[in-house]
Scaffold this active site. Structure first.
Site, short mmCIF file in Angstrom:
data_model
loop_
_atom_site.label_atom_id
_atom_site.label_comp_id
_atom_site.label_asym_id
_atom_site.label_seq_id
_atom_site.Cartn_x
_atom_site.Cartn_y
_atom_site.Cartn_z
N VAL A 1 1.13 -3.71 3.90
CA VAL A 1 1.07 -5.01 4.58
C VAL A 1 2.33 -5.87 4.35
O VAL A 1 2.45 -6.94 4.93
CB VAL A 1 -0.19 -5.84 4.21
CG1 VAL A 1 -1.45 -5.16 4.70
CG2 VAL A 1 -0.25 -6.12 2.72
N LYS B 1 0.43 3.40 -2.95
CA LYS B 1 -0.73 4.29 -3.13
C LYS B 1 -0.32 5.76 -3.10
O LYS B 1 -1.00 6.62 -3.65
CB LYS B 1 -1.78 3.99 -2.05
CG LYS B 1 -2.42 2.60 -2.21
CD LYS B 1 -3.28 2.23 -1.00
CE LYS B 1 -3.94 0.86 -1.21
NZ LYS B 1 -4.57 0.32 0.01
N TYR C 1 -4.07 2.98 7.88
CA TYR C 1 -5.30 2.19 8.06
C TYR C 1 -6.14 2.82 9.17
O TYR C 1 -6.19 4.04 9.29
CB TYR C 1 -4.96 0.71 8.32
CG TYR C 1 -4.00 0.14 7.30
CD1 TYR C 1 -4.42 -0.04 5.97
CD2 TYR C 1 -2.69 -0.17 7.61
CE1 TYR C 1 -3.54 -0.55 5.01
CE2 TYR C 1 -1.82 -0.69 6.66
CZ TYR C 1 -2.26 -0.86 5.37
OH TYR C 1 -1.40 -1.36 4.43
N SER D 1 0.80 -1.23 0.00
CA SER D 1 0.00 0.00 0.00
C SER D 1 0.83 1.28 0.00
O SER D 1 0.27 2.37 -0.20
CB SER D 1 -0.93 0.03 1.21
OG SER D 1 -2.12 -0.65 0.88
N TYR E 1 -3.67 -1.77 -10.40
CA TYR E 1 -3.61 -1.77 -8.93
C TYR E 1 -2.75 -2.92 -8.40
O TYR E 1 -1.91 -2.73 -7.52
CB TYR E 1 -5.04 -1.83 -8.36
CG TYR E 1 -5.06 -1.95 -6.86
CD1 TYR E 1 -4.74 -0.85 -6.06
CD2 TYR E 1 -5.34 -3.16 -6.23
CE1 TYR E 1 -4.73 -0.97 -4.67
CE2 TYR E 1 -5.31 -3.28 -4.86
CZ TYR E 1 -5.01 -2.19 -4.08
OH TYR E 1 -4.98 -2.30 -2.71
N1 GLU Z 1 -2.30 -5.53 -2.28
C1 GLU Z 1 -2.89 -5.38 -0.99
C2 GLU Z 1 -4.38 -5.48 -1.10
O1 GLU Z 1 -4.96 -4.82 -1.92
C3 GLU Z 1 -2.49 -4.05 -0.41
C4 GLU Z 1 -2.77 -4.07 1.00
C5 GLU Z 1 -2.01 -3.06 1.81
O2 GLU Z 1 -0.78 -2.99 1.83
O3 GLU Z 1 -2.74 -2.35 2.51
O4 GLU Z 1 -5.02 -6.21 -0.39
#
Ligand code: GLU
Length: 318
Positions: free
Chosen positions: A272, A80, A254, A77, A202
């Protein structure tokens, strides 16, 4: 929780970051064993929980490294932030018609919240928000994946970063909930391209491997108000850079963003894969990696490392 102490060194010029790193790393190592490596993406479950790396890159061009700081890991993430910076630079304020700006307080992949809010994701760092950002990039690039790679190469100064195909396939095989989010937003008109194309962007961005050192270097642009420190190239306007940092502070961790702001006091982003990167405006970027996660999905040892860093240096944005 660690109580704030007086800074133990003088001005930033004289700050002994290497010694501070050693102190932080010792404390962070004691956290190993208390969290759990993410296993819902099988390729992530194979990483050793013993890994621990920390890197600091300063705007003066110094690097301070500890442990596995140069070993690439799945940034997940954290990607992002890169795609948001790209989309924000291209779309400007229009972007906020399709994605919100409020912390979510819900898990990063919540469907309930998305239904309640009629397909407009709360913020660009929950999965639904980043999937909309991927859709925005498809409107600007013939091949957003190449665009993302070029952007990351430029920011990090490392042109050898490539997508990890195994992680990417693993994301596709297990990403049913992300597909559900994307199809749901498509049904509400907030995804403009074919869902498979959007998910492909994504899942690729999540499958970028980078080291702590590369991440810290890449995030210096956000500590430098949108200007690449090495070349002077402006990537984001002053206002965009400020806003991106504000989103990192409020939404970057988060449903633990409030506690991170409270304990650490820096804008940043986690993933994650166990990575965390944060910035101190005008000064530096710091990245930590330890794969075991706490119950919110943030690196157990990484959070402590950053908390200790701001405590021992007395530096934060507050
Ligand atoms: N590829 C992970 C998902 O979409 C990213 C999760 C993350 O790092 O928050 O579930």
């Amino acid at each position: 929780m660690i109580d704030s102490a007086a800074p133990d060194t003088g001005t930033n010029d004289k700050m002994d970051y290497q010694r501070i790193l050693e102190d932080i790393a010792r404390a962070a190592q004691a956290e190993i064993g208390k969290g759990k490596v993410a296993d819902y993406i099988p390729a992530l479950a194979r990483v050793s929980p013993q890994k621990l790396g920390i890197a600091i890159e300063t705007l003066r061009g110094e690097s301070f490294l500890w442990g596995d700081a140069e070993e690439p890991f799945s940034i997940q993430s954290i990607s992002k932030v890169f795609t948001l910076a790209m989309a924000f630079a291209l779309e400007g304020e229009k972007l906020w018609q399709r994605v919100g700006l409020e912390p979510s307080g819900n898990p990063f992949n919540s469907l309930v919240q998305l239904e309640y809010e009629k397909g407009i994701p709360r913020n660009p760092f929950i999965n639904a928000g980043s999937i909309v950002v991927a859709d925005v990039l498809l409107g600007h690039y013939k091949d957003p994946k190449t665009g993302i790679l070029e952007f990351v190469h430029k920011l990090s100064g490392s042109s050898d970063i490539q997508f990890d195909k195994e992680v990417m396939r693993s994301e596709w095989e297990t990403g049913h909930r992300n597909a559900a989010l994307a199809y749901f937003m498509k049904s509400l008109g907030n995804i403009h391209h074919p869902v498979e194309d959007v998910l492909n962007v994504y899942f690729h961005q999540c499958a970028l491997p980078m080291s702590c050192r590369q991440l810290a270097k890449a995030f210096l642009v956000f500590a430098n108000h949108g200007i690449l420190p090495d070349t002077g190239e402006r990537i984001l306007t002053l206002s965009q850079a400020k806003r991106l940092n504000a989103i990192m502070l409020t939404c970057g961790f988060y449903d633990e963003a409030g506690e991170f702001a409270f304990r650490v006091g820096l804008p940043g982003k986690s993933g994650v894969g166990g990575g965390i990167v944060a910035i101190i405006p005008n000064e530096l970027a710091i990245a930590a990696w330890s794969p075991e996660l706490n119950e919110h999905g943030n690196s157990q040892a990484g959070i402590l490392a950053l908390e200790l860093f701001t405590t021992l240096t007395g530096m934060s944005i507050f």
